[in-house]
Design a protein around this motif. Structure first.
Motif, PDB file in Angstrom:
ATOM      1  N   ARG A 132       0.819  -1.193   0.000  1.00  0.00           N
ATOM      2  CA  ARG A 132       0.000   0.000   0.000  1.00  0.00           C
ATOM      3  C   ARG A 132       0.861   1.254   0.000  1.00  0.00           C
ATOM      4  O   ARG A 132       0.588   2.212  -0.719  1.00  0.00           O
ATOM      5  N   ALA A 133       1.942   1.235   0.805  1.00  0.00           N
ATOM      6  CA  ALA A 133       2.825   2.400   0.870  1.00  0.00           C
ATOM      7  C   ALA A 133       3.440   2.677  -0.497  1.00  0.00           C
ATOM      8  O   ALA A 133       3.523   3.826  -0.936  1.00  0.00           O
ATOM      9  N   GLU A 134       3.848   1.600  -1.187  1.00  0.00           N
ATOM     10  CA  GLU A 134       4.465   1.768  -2.511  1.00  0.00           C
ATOM     11  C   GLU A 134       3.459   2.358  -3.500  1.00  0.00           C
ATOM     12  O   GLU A 134       3.769   3.296  -4.238  1.00  0.00           O
ATOM     13  N   VAL A 135       2.250   1.795  -3.506  1.00  0.00           N
ATOM     14  CA  VAL A 135       1.217   2.290  -4.427  1.00  0.00           C
ATOM     15  C   VAL A 135       0.935   3.766  -4.128  1.00  0.00           C
ATOM     16  O   VAL A 135       0.869   4.606  -5.032  1.00  0.00           O
ATOM     17  N   ASN A 136       0.780   4.089  -2.839  1.00  0.00           N
ATOM     18  CA  ASN A 136       0.455   5.455  -2.440  1.00  0.00           C
ATOM     19  C   ASN A 136       1.542   6.428  -2.867  1.00  0.00           C
ATOM     20  O   ASN A 136       1.263   7.477  -3.453  1.00  0.00           O
TER      21      ASN A 136
END
Lengths: 414, 263, 100
Positions: A132-136
């Motif tokens: 999620r952090a990467e996508v965000n």
């Protein structure tokens, strides 16, 4: 001062100018646009129609009162750390609009940038948070994976003991998250809309929708029939029931979601804290109360009655995170109805009935979408075409098997 | 015929088949025994202390003791043909001639528990006879590896269970050979009542993977009533007595616990 | 706690049960197109009022049916599925089953 108060008390008429359409205003025979549901979304759409598109012959109807449905019942979390590209783009835009909303409406929505800490209690959760952090970050949203030391610095009150059933292993820190006064948002929108000519009609329940040759042309209410060019339904919690009047079936299950607030404390917790594993989330409101929410009820139900079982579950979960709340008294408790879609994404845009537009399927993510929803739905009404940002959320996606699997949708579940 | 422990002091690790709870028993310095190839705890303490405990409130681990089951439309007939007496409605059990129990879990599903004094070897006869033909409409459900098996005995057993279970298991509403399939300490369990002589006893079968959790929860619930783990030998001696020992009175040792008035 | 009356086990705490969705007729796989499958899979009735739905008693994995008012959460009655499904599904057997 005392004299002024006395004078005020003896006046025959309410001295302040009414902010909304005065109650008792008669319904017109025809409006260009009828909006069913005067919550934050409905009021926001009315405001945008008048302000951005010059469409002012609009009726904003509610079977109850302004902002008395799920707008009043949500827990006021604003965030954009979603998982799908469509979801992140949409909520990021929404958060941006929230930042300027007080100025735009000339109404203090009491926006506070708080940040949100989501907790991982398992290796699987850490993996999903990293994803999620990467996508965000890729999409320009501030999200990062943080370790226990950082968690201790961000929220010193958290119970970081390893001697609990589910110790905290890591967290997802979302600096963009915020909170705002939910009532202020709907009041601000409605006041602005009414000032521009929109009519707010409370206690006006839509009882039937007239559809001929596949197009809507009137609604029947408890106060009479209204002809209209276009209908927008924005009735979170009753979406299936209202859509059925127009002959539309929706992919929705309606579940209650329960929440509660404690007595007020001095300010001591700044960010939102949520634990998908323990099914609980909390933040301290500007009044000092801890507002505590959790997962949906285990089976669908309409109505807003709260249950003892869910309150027990919420309490036991929050005490694992913030043990000092053991002394707290619960001041209020309630339930809202969440219209859950199979893919945890909203249903926005055109419907099988011409000129009948859907703003539905808002599960647990409706409040944070308010300003972007108002903008995009108003554009849809004005132009007849769904803007690009909401095209992925069309009802039609279920017939094309193109769901938007939004695993970052709820604070309680993955 | 009663199987007697042939080798007391047996070591659990020497056996292929152990209870999921054997580490708990080692911690309690249990005396294990070999019952014709089945390893079980014979006792944790002096036999007289254990018997008194079992009459009051004792918890025994029977997880290695033989049991089985079967299901299918033809299961009742098949059991009758095998010389057993199946119960005629769900959630009832029938005591068998060999001292064991057969419980009916649903219309078509049965659980078979070996008697505590029977020779475990005899059970193999039934196990070896399962039909291998699907057309028979009955198939085995072994329960041996899926479930742990605990026995909670004593006059205060239903009081202790009341702390963990929402179903009323007191004598007023839960009689001999009654079966409840419900939630016990938040895990699923099959609870059967089969008194040992005059002493109430509840057999508890629950998911083997949460055996240690359930054991700890029960031991914790028993503590306020002065209950503790007991070995198989204590249960066996109870079975031979038809009335409680005269020295025993629940209120004598625990003034907080009042004897229940007859309804 | 709220009680649900299980046709097999009697009244039990609602925490012992799992909700299993609305009772809906299964479409005929041979005569169903993609659109109908989508409707069957994703579009429930989600009715407000008395509905018939599946429940499972988790301790016994026993599935049954309940009539419940979704507005008041009042359970009107519970009953075994055999009331609706007169004919059980045939088990794969010696004659009917697939040969492997």
């Amino acid at each position: 001062m005392a004299f002024g108060l006395l004078k005020y008390g003896f006046r025959k008429r309410y001295p302040a100018k009414p902010q909304f359409t005065p109650s008792g205003t008669t319904l017109k025979k025809r409006y260009d646009v009828v909006i069913i549901g005067a919550g934050a979304h409905g009021a926001g759409i009315a405001h945008e129609l008048a302000k951005s598109h010059g469409i002012r012959n609009v009726a904003l109807l509610d079977k109850g009162y302004l902002g008395g449905g799920n707008t009043a019942r949500n827990t006021a979390v604003l965030r954009s750390n979603y998982l799908t590209e469509e979801g992140v783009a949409f909520y990021r835009q929404s958060l941006k609009l929230f930042q300027g909303l007080s100025n735009e409406l000339n109404y203090n929505i009491m926006l506070e940038n708080r940040g949100q800490l989501t907790l991982a209690h398992s290796d699987a959760a850490i993996r999903s948070f990293r994803w999620r952090a990467e996508v965000n970050q890729h999409l320009g949203v501030r999200s990062e994976l943080v370790d226990r030391q950082t968690i201790r610095e961000l929220v010193p009150q958290l119970n970081l003991s390893e001697d609990v059933r589910y110790p905290i292993l890591a967290g997802l820190w979302h600096a963009d998250a915020a909170t705002a006064r939910h009532d202020a948002i709907v009041w601000g929108y409605a006041r602005s809309a009414c000032e521009q000519g929109v009519e707010l009609h409370q206690r006006t329940a839509v009882q039937a929708v007239e559809v001929t040759n596949g197009a809507v042309h009137a609604v029947k209410t408890n106060r009479g029939r209204i002809a209209c060019g276009c209908v927008v339904q924005a009735v979170a919690g009753s979406s299936s029931i209202v859509a059925k009047m127009a002959g539309i079936r929706l992919p929705i299950h309606s579940y209650p979601l329960q929440a509660m607030v404690t007595q007020p404390y001095k300010p001591l917790l700044k960010p939102h804290v949520s634990s998908p594993h323990l099914h609980v989330y909390t933040h301290q409101t500007s009044r000092g109360e801890f507002v505590i929410g959790g997962g949906s009820d285990p089976y669908p139900r309409y109505g807003s009655r709260a249950t003892l079982e869910q309150k027990e579950a919420l309490s036991s979960a929050i005490l694992q995170l913030l043990p000092f709340l053991a002394q707290a008294k619960v001041l209020r408790q309630w339930a809202g109805t969440t219209d859950m879609t199979p893919d945890y994404s909203p249903i926005m845009g055109l419907s099988p009935v011409r000129n009948y537009h859907l703003d539905a399927g808002w599960g647990t993510w409706g409040f944070k979408a308010t300003p972007i929803c108002a903008k995009t739905m108003a554009e849809l009404v004005a132009t007849g075409k769904p803007p690009e940002l909401i095209q992925p959320f069309a009802l039609e996606r279920f017939y094309r098997f193109e769901q938007i699997n939004e695993a970052g949708a709820t604070a309680a579940g993955h | 015929m009663q199987a007697s422990p042939s080798a007391t002091g047996a070591s659990p690790t020497a056996f292929q088949r152990r209870s999921q709870l054997y580490r708990r028993h080692l911690d309690l310095d249990a005396a294990f025994a070999d019952y014709e190839g089945v390893l079980a705890v014979a006792a944790y303490a002096d036999p007289r202390v254990e018997r008194a405990l079992a009459e009051r409130l004792g918890l025994a681990d029977l997880s290695t003791w033989p049991r089985s089951g079967c299901a299918g439309p033809n299961a009742p007939q098949w059991l009758a043909d095998a010389g057993r007496q199946p119960p005629n409605r769900p959630n009832k059990a029938v005591a068998q001639e060999d001292g064991g129990l057969i419980a009916r879990l649903s219309e078509q599903e049965f659980l078979i528990l070996q008697g505590l004094e029977a020779d475990p070897g005899l059970f193999a006869a039934l196990q070896g006879n399962w039909p291998s033909d699907a057309a028979e409409s009955v198939h085995p459900l072994p329960h041996a590896d899926s479930h742990c098996w605990l026995a909670l005995s004593g006059a205060l057993a239903s009081e202790a269970l009341a702390k963990l279970c929402a179903v009323d298991l007191s004598s007023r509403s839960f009689g001999l050979c009654d079966v409840a399939q419900t939630s016990l300490a938040r895990v699923n369990a099959i609870i059967l009542r089969q008194d040992l002589g005059a002493t109430p006893c509840f057999h508890i079968l629950s998911d083997a993977s949460s055996a240690e959790y359930l054991w700890d929860a029960l031991v914790d619930a028993m503590r306020e009533f002065g209950g503790a783990p007991v070995g198989l030998e204590a249960l066996r001696t109870l079975k031979l007595r038809d009335r409680p020992s005269e020295s025993f009175s629940p209120t004598e040792r625990h003034p907080r616990i009042q004897p229940r008035k007859a309804p | 706690m709220k009680l649900l009356n299980c046709p097999l086990n009697g009244p039990r705490n609602i925490a012992e049960f799992t909700y299993g969705g609305e009772l809906r007729p299964m479409p005929d796989p041979a005569a169903t197109d993609a659109q109908q499958w989508a409707e069957h899979l994703f579009f429930p009735d989600n009715g407000a009022g008395i509905v018939t739905e599946w429940w499972c008693h988790t301790a016994t994995a026993y599935w049954f049916l309940a009539q419940r008012n979704t507005l008041t959460d009042e359970v009107i009655r519970t009953f075994p599925p055999s009331e609706v499904f007169k004919q059980g599904r045939k088990l794969a057997g010696k004659d009917g089953g697939e040969k492997s």
